[in-house]
Design a protein around this motif. Structure first.
Motif, mmCIF file in Angstrom:
data_model
loop_
_atom_site.group_PDB
_atom_site.id
_atom_site.type_symbol
_atom_site.label_atom_id
_atom_site.label_comp_id
_atom_site.label_asym_id
_atom_site.label_seq_id
_atom_site.Cartn_x
_atom_site.Cartn_y
_atom_site.Cartn_z
ATOM 1 N N VAL A 1 0.871 -1.172 0.000
ATOM 2 C CA VAL A 1 0.000 0.000 0.000
ATOM 3 C C VAL A 1 0.910 1.226 0.000
ATOM 4 C CG1 VAL A 1 -1.731 1.281 1.314
ATOM 5 C CG2 VAL A 1 -1.800 -1.203 1.303
ATOM 6 N N THR A 2 0.575 2.216 -0.787
ATOM 7 C CA THR A 2 1.329 3.468 -0.778
ATOM 8 C C THR A 2 0.604 4.456 0.119
ATOM 9 O OG1 THR A 2 2.122 3.086 -3.028
ATOM 10 C CG2 THR A 2 2.262 5.349 -2.186
ATOM 11 N N PRO A 3 1.177 4.750 1.298
ATOM 12 C CA PRO A 3 0.499 5.680 2.208
ATOM 13 C C PRO A 3 0.457 7.094 1.643
ATOM 14 C CG PRO A 3 2.205 4.430 3.358
ATOM 15 C CD PRO A 3 2.394 4.210 1.891
ATOM 16 N N LYS A 4 -0.508 7.860 2.107
ATOM 17 C CA LYS A 4 -0.563 9.295 1.877
ATOM 18 C C LYS A 4 0.099 9.926 3.101
ATOM 19 C CE LYS A 4 -4.831 8.929 -0.776
ATOM 20 N NZ LYS A 4 -4.281 9.112 -2.070
ATOM 21 N N TRP A 5 1.289 10.520 2.905
ATOM 22 C CA TRP A 5 2.094 11.017 4.016
ATOM 23 C C TRP A 5 1.742 12.456 4.351
ATOM 24 C CZ3 TRP A 5 5.186 8.173 7.092
ATOM 25 C CH2 TRP A 5 5.493 6.892 6.662
ATOM 26 N N LEU A 6 1.746 12.767 5.632
ATOM 27 C CA LEU A 6 1.553 14.130 6.099
ATOM 28 C C LEU A 6 2.572 15.029 5.417
ATOM 29 C CD1 LEU A 6 0.126 16.021 8.150
ATOM 30 C CD2 LEU A 6 1.986 15.503 9.729
ATOM 31 N N GLY A 7 2.132 16.117 4.834
ATOM 32 C CA GLY A 7 3.027 17.009 4.111
ATOM 33 C C GLY A 7 3.241 16.604 2.664
ATOM 34 N N GLY A 8 2.770 15.417 2.273
ATOM 35 C CA GLY A 8 2.824 14.993 0.880
ATOM 36 C C GLY A 8 4.057 14.238 0.443
ATOM 37 N N THR A 9 5.043 14.067 1.333
ATOM 38 C CA THR A 9 6.274 13.386 0.948
ATOM 39 C C THR A 9 6.619 12.293 1.947
ATOM 40 O OG1 THR A 9 7.103 15.456 0.003
ATOM 41 C CG2 THR A 9 8.716 13.722 0.395
ATOM 42 N N ALA B 1 -3.237 5.854 10.071
ATOM 43 C CA ALA B 1 -4.684 5.679 10.109
ATOM 44 C C ALA B 1 -5.021 4.824 8.900
ATOM 45 C CB ALA B 1 -5.414 7.013 10.051
ATOM 46 N N ILE B 2 -5.554 3.629 9.151
ATOM 47 C CA ILE B 2 -5.828 2.661 8.088
ATOM 48 C C ILE B 2 -7.341 2.586 7.914
ATOM 49 C CG2 ILE B 2 -5.507 0.280 7.330
ATOM 50 C CD1 ILE B 2 -3.170 0.237 9.495
ATOM 51 N N VAL B 3 -7.808 2.994 6.739
ATOM 52 C CA VAL B 3 -9.244 3.051 6.450
ATOM 53 C C VAL B 3 -9.577 1.947 5.455
ATOM 54 C CG1 VAL B 3 -11.154 4.484 5.623
ATOM 55 C CG2 VAL B 3 -9.172 5.562 6.741
ATOM 56 N N LYS B 4 -10.537 1.092 5.815
ATOM 57 C CA LYS B 4 -10.980 0.069 4.866
ATOM 58 C C LYS B 4 -11.994 0.712 3.930
ATOM 59 C CE LYS B 4 -12.755 -4.588 4.266
ATOM 60 N NZ LYS B 4 -13.412 -5.733 4.900
ATOM 61 N N THR B 5 -11.653 0.753 2.642
ATOM 62 C CA THR B 5 -12.488 1.443 1.660
ATOM 63 C C THR B 5 -13.269 0.488 0.760
ATOM 64 O OG1 THR B 5 -10.584 1.574 0.176
ATOM 65 C CG2 THR B 5 -10.998 3.485 1.609
ATOM 66 N N GLY B 6 -13.017 -0.800 0.875
ATOM 67 C CA GLY B 6 -13.714 -1.788 0.056
ATOM 68 C C GLY B 6 -13.193 -3.162 0.401
ATOM 69 N N SER B 7 -13.576 -4.151 -0.392
ATOM 70 C CA SER B 7 -13.139 -5.517 -0.154
ATOM 71 C C SER B 7 -11.623 -5.593 -0.323
ATOM 72 C CB SER B 7 -13.827 -6.461 -1.131
ATOM 73 O OG SER B 7 -13.350 -7.773 -0.964
ATOM 74 N N ALA B 8 -10.908 -5.765 0.789
ATOM 75 C CA ALA B 8 -9.439 -5.831 0.798
ATOM 76 C C ALA B 8 -8.804 -4.587 0.176
ATOM 77 C CB ALA B 8 -8.945 -7.102 0.114
ATOM 78 N N ALA B 9 -9.476 -3.442 0.277
ATOM 79 C CA ALA B 9 -8.950 -2.168 -0.227
ATOM 80 C C ALA B 9 -8.805 -1.207 0.947
ATOM 81 C CB ALA B 9 -9.877 -1.591 -1.281
ATOM 82 N N PHE B 10 -7.659 -0.535 1.018
ATOM 83 C CA PHE B 10 -7.363 0.323 2.160
ATOM 84 C C PHE B 10 -6.726 1.632 1.705
ATOM 85 C CE2 PHE B 10 -7.260 -4.025 3.600
ATOM 86 C CZ PHE B 10 -7.957 -3.979 4.798
ATOM 87 N N THR B 11 -7.023 2.702 2.423
ATOM 88 C CA THR B 11 -6.302 3.966 2.322
ATOM 89 C C THR B 11 -5.532 4.119 3.621
ATOM 90 O OG1 THR B 11 -7.921 5.007 0.877
ATOM 91 C CG2 THR B 11 -6.512 6.479 2.150
ATOM 92 N N VAL B 12 -4.240 4.429 3.519
ATOM 93 C CA VAL B 12 -3.404 4.570 4.716
ATOM 94 C C VAL B 12 -2.870 6.012 4.746
ATOM 95 C CG1 VAL B 12 -1.332 3.777 5.925
ATOM 96 C CG2 VAL B 12 -2.746 2.134 4.667
#
Length: 161
Positions: free
Chosen positions: A118-126, A142-153
């Motif tokens: 998973v490619t996290p979205k980092w504070l400050g963008g980098t 913060a790991i958010v489940k957005t769908g079946s086995a799909a996550f935003t970190v």
């Protein structure tokens, strides 16, 4: 008034405000918590190349020995449960991983959920490209489940010295 307020089912699940509890403690409605104390999972060794973060055992981890190389964090429920099976869609869990740094600092170079990158979205963008020497680096996710086995970190790195 002879109205059921709580139920313990045959699996030992406790339901308050529900007659069909689906967890060890299932509260339907408003609840108030006075104080929450979180256990820190402290390990006296550096993180291995890939560290399995078993979130069913807690959400705060401290590696008290100096890091020896960059590492990958793999977030999962446990060795027998995926995070996808633990979280429902639109649920989130927060985790802090603290890494003790020596004179040469290393950093969390990759993130996985249930073994998938998973490619996290980092504070400050980098994303960080180094750790902080002679400090403790705290990484918060913060790991958010957005769908079946799909996550935003969502992730951040903070230096404590």
């Amino acid at each position: 008034n002879n109205v059921e307020r709580m139920r313990i089912d045959s699996a030992g699940n406790v339901g308050i405000g529900t007659t069909v509890p689906s967890a060890s403690l299932h509260v339907s409605g408003t609840m108030m918590v006075q104080q929450i104390i979180e256990k820190v999972n402290i390990t006296g060794s550096a993180p291995p190349a890939t560290f399995n973060v078993d979130l069913n055992s807690g959400s705060i981890f401290l590696r008290s020995a100096s890091t020896a190389a960059n590492w990958t964090l793999n977030f999962r429920g446990s060795s027998t449960a995926t995070l996808a099976s633990v979280l429902s869609n639109a649920n989130t869990i927060t985790c802090t991983f603290m890494a003790t740094q020596g004179a040469t600092a290393y950093y969390n170079s990759a993130v996985q959920v249930d073994g998938s990158s998973v490619t996290p979205k980092w504070l400050g963008g980098t994303a960080p490209t180094s750790g902080n020497a002679s400090a403790v680096d705290a990484y918060t996710y913060a790991i958010v489940k957005t769908g079946s086995a799909a996550f935003t970190v969502l992730a951040s790195q903070t230096k404590f010295a």
